[in-house]
Design a protein around this motif. Structure first.
Motif, PDB file in Angstrom:
ATOM      1  N   TYR A  89       0.831  -1.207   0.000  1.00 20.29           N
ATOM      2  CA  TYR A  89       0.000   0.000   0.000  1.00 20.29           C
ATOM      3  C   TYR A  89       0.865   1.257   0.000  1.00 20.29           C
ATOM      4  N   THR A  90       1.904   1.272   0.829  1.00 23.66           N
ATOM      5  CA  THR A  90       2.731   2.467   0.958  1.00 23.66           C
ATOM      6  C   THR A  90       3.500   2.755  -0.322  1.00 23.66           C
ATOM      7  N   VAL A  91       4.111   1.730  -0.903  1.00 24.19           N
ATOM      8  CA  VAL A  91       4.891   1.932  -2.132  1.00 24.19           C
ATOM      9  C   VAL A  91       3.980   2.362  -3.279  1.00 24.19           C
ATOM     10  N   THR A  92       2.859   1.669  -3.442  1.00 26.57           N
ATOM     11  CA  THR A  92       1.935   1.999  -4.532  1.00 26.57           C
ATOM     12  C   THR A  92       1.345   3.388  -4.361  1.00 26.57           C
ATOM     13  N   ALA A  93       0.863   3.675  -3.158  1.00 25.55           N
ATOM     14  CA  ALA A  93       0.221   4.962  -2.904  1.00 25.55           C
ATOM     15  C   ALA A  93       1.207   6.116  -3.033  1.00 25.55           C
ATOM     16  N   MET A 149      -7.322  -2.606  -2.397  1.00 27.06           N
ATOM     17  CA  MET A 149      -6.213  -1.715  -2.076  1.00 27.06           C
ATOM     18  C   MET A 149      -6.522  -0.276  -2.444  1.00 27.06           C
ATOM     19  N   TRP A 150      -7.325  -0.073  -3.486  1.00 29.49           N
ATOM     20  CA  TRP A 150      -7.562   1.266  -4.004  1.00 29.49           C
ATOM     21  C   TRP A 150      -8.371   2.130  -3.040  1.00 29.49           C
ATOM     22  N   ALA A 151      -9.092   1.513  -2.119  1.00 28.53           N
ATOM     23  CA  ALA A 151      -9.812   2.292  -1.104  1.00 28.53           C
ATOM     24  C   ALA A 151      -8.835   2.988  -0.165  1.00 28.53           C
ATOM     25  N   ILE A 152      -7.630   2.447  -0.042  1.00 28.36           N
ATOM     26  CA  ILE A 152      -6.596   3.057   0.794  1.00 28.36           C
ATOM     27  C   ILE A 152      -5.774   4.056  -0.011  1.00 28.36           C
ATOM     28  N   VAL A 153      -5.538   3.744  -1.272  1.00 29.10           N
ATOM     29  CA  VAL A 153      -4.602   4.505  -2.089  1.00 29.10           C
ATOM     30  C   VAL A 153      -5.223   5.752  -2.709  1.00 29.10           C
ATOM     31  N   GLN A 218      -1.362   5.017   8.168  1.00 29.63           N
ATOM     32  CA  GLN A 218      -2.798   5.060   7.915  1.00 29.63           C
ATOM     33  C   GLN A 218      -3.487   3.791   8.405  1.00 29.63           C
ATOM     34  N   TRP A 219      -4.526   3.956   9.202  1.00 25.50           N
ATOM     35  CA  TRP A 219      -5.309   2.799   9.648  1.00 25.50           C
ATOM     36  C   TRP A 219      -6.814   3.066   9.550  1.00 25.50           C
ATOM     37  N   PHE A 220      -7.214   4.336   9.610  1.00 25.22           N
ATOM     38  CA  PHE A 220      -8.642   4.635   9.680  1.00 25.22           C
ATOM     39  C   PHE A 220      -9.377   4.230   8.407  1.00 25.22           C
ATOM     40  N   PHE A 221      -8.785   4.494   7.249  1.00 24.95           N
ATOM     41  CA  PHE A 221      -9.440   4.107   5.997  1.00 24.95           C
ATOM     42  C   PHE A 221      -9.572   2.600   5.905  1.00 24.95           C
ATOM     43  N   ALA A 222      -8.559   1.878   6.384  1.00 31.79           N
ATOM     44  CA  ALA A 222      -8.663   0.416   6.402  1.00 31.79           C
ATOM     45  C   ALA A 222      -9.786  -0.026   7.335  1.00 31.79           C
ATOM     46  N   PHE A 223      -9.918   0.652   8.451  1.00 32.01           N
ATOM     47  CA  PHE A 223     -10.975   0.346   9.423  1.00 32.01           C
ATOM     48  C   PHE A 223     -12.362   0.575   8.814  1.00 32.01           C
ATOM     49  N   THR A 235      -0.893  -1.525  10.650  1.00 31.58           N
ATOM     50  CA  THR A 235      -1.426  -0.598  11.651  1.00 31.58           C
ATOM     51  C   THR A 235      -2.776  -1.070  12.187  1.00 31.58           C
ATOM     52  N   MET A 236      -3.548  -1.776  11.363  1.00 36.04           N
ATOM     53  CA  MET A 236      -4.804  -2.355  11.850  1.00 36.04           C
ATOM     54  C   MET A 236      -4.523  -3.511  12.797  1.00 36.04           C
ATOM     55  N   TYR A 237      -3.484  -4.273  12.530  1.00 34.75           N
ATOM     56  CA  TYR A 237      -3.061  -5.332  13.443  1.00 34.75           C
ATOM     57  C   TYR A 237      -2.722  -4.731  14.803  1.00 34.75           C
ATOM     58  N   LEU A 238      -1.969  -3.623  14.776  1.00 32.58           N
ATOM     59  CA  LEU A 238      -1.601  -2.946  16.009  1.00 32.58           C
ATOM     60  C   LEU A 238      -2.826  -2.347  16.683  1.00 32.58           C
ATOM     61  N   ARG A 239      -3.699  -1.735  15.902  1.00 36.59           N
ATOM     62  CA  ARG A 239      -4.916  -1.132  16.469  1.00 36.59           C
ATOM     63  C   ARG A 239      -5.775  -2.178  17.153  1.00 36.59           C
ATOM     64  N   ASN A 240      -5.935  -3.337  16.530  1.00 36.02           N
ATOM     65  CA  ASN A 240      -6.749  -4.397  17.111  1.00 36.02           C
ATOM     66  C   ASN A 240      -6.132  -4.949  18.394  1.00 36.02           C
ATOM     67  N   LEU A 241      -4.800  -5.000  18.439  1.00 36.91           N
ATOM     68  CA  LEU A 241      -4.133  -5.427  19.663  1.00 36.91           C
ATOM     69  C   LEU A 241      -4.400  -4.443  20.795  1.00 36.91           C
TER      70      LEU A 241
END
Length: 296
Positions: A89-93, A149-153, A218-223, A235-241
């Motif tokens: 996601y980071t490289v593409t975006a 992926m495009w919802a994040i990018v 970025q985690w909110f858009f994934a959420f 970051t979602m993995y971390l957020r869920n933890l």
């Protein structure tokens, strides 16, 4: 009257200036220490034993050195799946954002462009107003980008702040170089690719850092837009933890140790790539921002 050099020397030798320098150095060191403390504390907790963490006895240095949680987290397939997603996601975006931001900024930096003020006004408008969460969700859903992926990018492809910095930089770019390139037969895209961009490494590196850090964190858009856990960024993995939404039962047998410092371990592994990337770009950072902000 004293000359300029003599006046400067007199000021530097004055007692007040010496006091100011000492106070300024002390204040900056204090700010640096306060900034570094959370990072050092996270590292210390990541390598500490459970008994010292639960007692609140871990501050700057690890106590009861332990890597059980590192072994458990790095052995979790969910973590590496989400980590891989974040890299992709980071490289593409970042690549998409740099192409769009650079071309947009270069175009609106030209005063002869028809409708230039309209495009600038649109960019400025987005810094103050947006459609809101629900309209954005409906738009992403109707475009078929949800659970992709495009919802994040795509929604964050252009940052108006970064756009204006690059626009200011291109406005201060020597016009004589571009004119000479056109005389030699280069068209607009040739001038941009072969003349402007090679001489814009500082501001480009700065924008890459800005975009990469933003997309990595970025985690909110994934959420909001992703339902499939296999598509989550790390970051979602971390957020869920941290929210307690992710069970640690399958990570190992020493559950007490893992539960005590798993958040610190996950945070350390998450921020490590950005910390490693920053030193290579730091030398361009200040000059890149200043080139886009100060009239040459």
């Amino acid at each position: 009257m004293l000359g300029v050099n003599e006046q400067a020397t007199k000021i530097k030798d004055s007692r007040g200036y010496t006091v100011f320098r000492w106070f300024n150095a002390f204040f900056l060191i204090l700010v640096c220490l306060l900034t570094l403390y959370p990072f050092v504390n996270v590292i210390a907790q990541a390598f500490s034993a459970e008994i010292y963490i639960t007692r609140g006895q871990v501050n700057l240095f690890p106590r009861g050195f332990n890597v059980t949680t590192f072994e458990a987290v790095m052995g979790d397939s969910r973590f590496w799946t989400n980590y891989r997603n974040t890299v992709v996601y980071t490289v593409t975006a970042t690549a998409i954002s740099m192409v769009l931001t650079t071309t947009f900024a270069y175009a609106i930096s030209k005063k002869h462009l028809k409708g230039r003020n309209v495009f600038i006004a649109i960019a400025l408008f987005t810094m103050v107003f947006n459609g809101g969460l629900i309209p954005n969700y409906v738009l992403v859903d109707n475009l078929g980008m949800r659970n992709t992926m495009w919802a994040i990018v795509i929604p964050n492809a252009i940052s108006a702040f970064n756009l204006l910095i690059m626009k200011s930089f291109f406005e201060n770019f020597p016009a004589d170089l571009e004119e000479a390139a056109r005389i030699d037969g280069l068209h607009t895209y040739g001038v941009l690719w072969r003349i402007v961009l090679p001489l814009s490494k500082a501001v480009i590196a700065t924008m890459i850092l800005f975009y990469a850090v933003a997309f990595w964190n970025q985690w909110f858009f994934a959420f909001i837009y992703l339902d499939d856990a296999n598509l989550y960024p790390v970051t979602m993995y971390l957020r869920n933890l941290m929210a307690g939404a992710l069970s640690t039962e399958g990570l190992g047998t020493e559950s007490a140790q893992i539960n005590s410092n798993i958040q610190a371990v996950a945070m350390l592994l998450t921020m490590l790539p950005i910390l490693c990337l920053y030193p290579f770009i730091q030398k361009y950072f200040v000059s890149g921002v200043m080139l886009g902000a100060v009239k040459q």
